[in-house]
Design a protein around this motif. Sequence first.
Motif, PDB file in Angstrom:
ATOM      1  N   GLN A 102      51.691  49.681  46.807  1.00  0.00           N
ATOM      2  CA  GLN A 102      52.434  48.519  47.083  1.00  0.00           C
ATOM      3  C   GLN A 102      53.629  48.250  46.093  1.00  0.00           C
ATOM      4  O   GLN A 102      54.608  47.256  46.306  1.00  0.00           O
ATOM      5  N   ARG A 103      53.451  48.709  45.000  1.00  0.00           N
ATOM      6  CA  ARG A 103      54.447  48.399  43.777  1.00  0.00           C
ATOM      7  C   ARG A 103      55.484  49.244  43.571  1.00  0.00           C
ATOM      8  O   ARG A 103      56.413  48.922  42.681  1.00  0.00           O
ATOM      9  N   GLN A 136      47.282  49.697  42.504  1.00  0.00           N
ATOM     10  CA  GLN A 136      48.586  49.252  43.280  1.00  0.00           C
ATOM     11  C   GLN A 136      49.666  49.861  43.348  1.00  0.00           C
ATOM     12  O   GLN A 136      50.859  49.136  43.681  1.00  0.00           O
TER      13      GLN A 136
END
Length: 122
Positions: A68-69, A65
């Motif tokens: 996206q983070r 992730q």
Amino acid sequence: MTIVTVLGFVLLGIGLWGMLTRKNIIKIIIGFSIMDTGVHLIIVSVGYIFGRTAPIIDSAVPQAQAAQRVVDPIPSALVLTAIVIGLAVTALMLAYAVQMHRTRGSLDINDFRLPVRKRGEA
């Protein structure tokens, strides 16, 4: 547009105004430094994305992730490099200003004009 971006453009304008309107070399150098800081703020504010975390991949941010983070680290790295380069350029400009003051006894930019040569002179 965030407040940091607006502040960056304000500092950019103040620095540019200081460089173009002042005759004292030290004030021109200060204007350059203010303009440089404004550019740094603009680059950092453009690279920042709200709601994201620092680009450190550990247990808080799983590797799957991460895209996206986390925030893009490239603008921050460019600004760190630009700060070092700006410091070196400012130090060089100040060294030139000191040398110019030693040779001419003035910091007014109008005192450093070269004489106009006529065509055919060496």
